[in-house]
Design a protein around this motif. Structure first.
Motif, short mmCIF file in Angstrom:
data_model
loop_
_atom_site.label_atom_id
_atom_site.label_comp_id
_atom_site.label_asym_id
_atom_site.label_seq_id
_atom_site.Cartn_x
_atom_site.Cartn_y
_atom_site.Cartn_z
N VAL A 11 2.81 56.91 41.48
CA VAL A 11 2.80 57.02 40.24
C VAL A 11 1.59 57.12 39.58
O VAL A 11 0.84 55.74 39.31
CB VAL A 11 3.89 56.17 39.25
N ASP A 12 1.06 58.20 39.20
CA ASP A 12 -0.47 58.40 38.43
C ASP A 12 -0.54 59.42 37.61
O ASP A 12 -0.04 60.42 37.77
CB ASP A 12 -1.22 58.18 39.47
N ASP A 13 -1.08 59.29 36.20
CA ASP A 13 -1.15 60.22 35.44
C ASP A 13 -2.49 61.27 35.97
O ASP A 13 -2.54 62.49 35.20
CB ASP A 13 -1.43 59.61 34.05
N GLU A 14 -3.16 61.00 37.05
CA GLU A 14 -4.40 61.68 37.20
C GLU A 14 -4.04 62.73 38.64
O GLU A 14 -3.99 61.86 39.54
CB GLU A 14 -5.66 60.83 37.54
N PRO A 15 -3.76 63.82 38.29
CA PRO A 15 -3.47 64.83 39.25
C PRO A 15 -4.59 64.67 40.71
O PRO A 15 -4.25 64.95 41.54
CB PRO A 15 -3.38 66.30 38.60
N SER A 16 -5.84 64.37 40.03
CA SER A 16 -6.77 64.39 41.18
C SER A 16 -6.69 63.33 42.23
O SER A 16 -7.40 63.16 43.33
CB SER A 16 -8.33 64.34 40.60
N ILE A 17 -5.94 62.23 41.82
CA ILE A 17 -5.64 60.95 42.66
C ILE A 17 -4.15 61.18 43.09
O ILE A 17 -4.07 61.02 44.52
CB ILE A 17 -5.66 59.67 41.81
N LEU A 18 -3.34 61.53 42.27
CA LEU A 18 -1.74 61.66 42.74
C LEU A 18 -1.73 62.46 43.84
O LEU A 18 -1.00 61.98 44.88
CB LEU A 18 -0.87 61.96 41.55
N GLU A 19 -2.16 63.74 43.92
CA GLU A 19 -1.77 64.78 44.75
C GLU A 19 -2.49 64.53 46.22
O GLU A 19 -1.79 64.50 47.03
CB GLU A 19 -2.30 66.01 44.39
N PRO A 20 -3.83 64.15 46.09
CA PRO A 20 -4.61 63.84 47.40
C PRO A 20 -3.58 62.61 48.09
O PRO A 20 -3.59 62.56 49.48
CB PRO A 20 -5.92 63.83 47.31
N PHE A 30 4.95 58.93 56.01
CA PHE A 30 5.97 58.52 54.97
C PHE A 30 6.72 59.67 54.28
O PHE A 30 6.32 60.80 54.17
CB PHE A 30 5.44 57.59 53.92
N ARG A 31 7.93 59.24 53.62
CA ARG A 31 8.49 60.18 52.60
C ARG A 31 7.82 59.82 51.36
O ARG A 31 7.97 58.61 50.90
CB ARG A 31 10.13 60.12 52.76
N VAL A 32 7.31 60.70 50.68
CA VAL A 32 6.75 60.50 49.57
C VAL A 32 7.22 61.17 48.16
O VAL A 32 7.52 62.61 48.26
CB VAL A 32 5.37 60.55 49.56
N SER A 33 7.55 60.53 47.01
CA SER A 33 7.87 61.22 45.90
C SER A 33 6.75 60.82 44.91
O SER A 33 6.32 59.79 44.89
CB SER A 33 9.30 60.77 45.32
N THR A 34 6.63 61.88 43.83
CA THR A 34 5.43 61.41 42.88
C THR A 34 5.93 61.61 41.52
O THR A 34 6.93 62.47 41.12
CB THR A 34 4.63 62.45 43.03
N ALA A 35 5.33 60.81 40.69
CA ALA A 35 5.51 60.85 39.00
C ALA A 35 4.27 60.96 38.43
O ALA A 35 3.47 59.98 38.68
CB ALA A 35 6.64 59.75 38.67
N PRO A 36 4.16 61.66 37.32
CA PRO A 36 2.81 61.37 36.47
C PRO A 36 2.90 60.43 35.37
O PRO A 36 1.81 60.19 34.71
CB PRO A 36 2.88 62.92 35.81
N MET A 59 -2.02 53.81 32.37
CA MET A 59 -1.27 55.40 32.18
C MET A 59 -1.11 55.51 30.39
O MET A 59 -0.94 54.57 29.87
CB MET A 59 -0.17 55.60 32.69
N PRO A 60 -1.33 56.70 30.02
CA PRO A 60 -0.82 57.08 28.50
C PRO A 60 0.74 56.46 28.38
O PRO A 60 1.39 56.62 29.03
CB PRO A 60 -0.81 58.69 28.56
#
Length: 234
Positions: A11-20, A30-36, A59-60
């Motif tokens: 979980v991270d609101d910064e796409p530049s961190i979350l996606e990489p 790993f199996r990975v799910s993401t949330a902003p 996070m906001p």
């Protein structure tokens, strides 16, 4: 638990961190799910089963501390907090609300990977006991749940449960503060020395008949702590 079967929530609101980061962890098996954000994370946790969550602290809207409190109130999902703030007190607060580990940004992905593996091993140790009985308490390792002698569940944070598990596994040996620090918080830094003592104090208030005269978790001067009660491993 193998990495191929471990499911992570990042979980991270910064796409530049979350996606990489998600891509890196996927590449590690790993199996990975993401949330902003926290709202999206809550929705995912409500409908899916995860083995560990990696949460951004700042996070906001709802921040990582609030989300960690909610996770702790609703289950035993292990949590690693990430933050750009390096204030030691922020780290202590994060651990005290129930996070299992804490890393400051920017971080080396390989170090985070090592910490994820450590926390996962801590939650499901290979070949270890599945249950510890002591002083009328029953400690269920896989469920990360402690049941009091009266049959009621004891409300423990992730750090408190991990600390008690380390003491139960080592009993009757003494566990030094440095070892407790490394085992329960994943860091060897003096900024956390008081956090270990504070966790022991809070844990005593939850399980000792008289926290001022502890009989279950005893302090060994110059050595650390020991679970003095007789422990049965099952």
């Amino acid at each position: 638990m193998t990495e191929a079967s471990s499911s992570l929530l990042v979980v991270d609101d910064e796409p530049s961190i979350l996606e990489p980061l998600a891509e890196y962890l996927l590449g590690q098996g790993f199996r990975v799910s993401t949330a902003p954000g926290a709202a999206e994370a809550r929705a995912l946790i409500a409908k899916e089963s995860f083995d560990l969550a990696v949460l951004d602290l700042m996070m906001p809207g709802e921040d990582g501390l609030s989300l960690t409190r909610w996770i702790r109130a609703n289950g035993s999902l292990p949590v690693i907090l990430l933050t750009a703030r390096g204030d030691p007190m922020d780290k202590v607060v994060g651990l005290e609300v129930g996070a299992d580990d804490y890393m400051a940004k920017p971080f080396e992905p390989r170090e985070l990977l090592a910490r994820i593996r450590t926390v996962l091993r801590r939650g499901a140790p290979h070949g270890a006991a599945r249950r510890y009985d002591f002083a009328g308490f029953v400690m269920h390792v896989a469920e990360r749940r402690l049941v009091a002698p009266d049959g009621e569940a004891v409300d423990l944070t992730g750090g408190e449960f991990s600390l008690l598990q380390v003491l139960a596994e080592a009993a009757p040996r003494v566990v030094g503060r440095d070892d407790l620090l490394a085992a329960t918080q994943g860091r060897e830094t003096h900024a956390f020395d008081r956090a270990v003592d504070n966790q022991v104090s809070r844990l005593r208030r939850k399980i000792e008949p008289d926290p001022k005269e502890p009989r279950i978790i005893k302090t060994v001067r110059g050595g650390g702590y020991t679970l003095a009660a007789s422990v049965v491993r099952r």
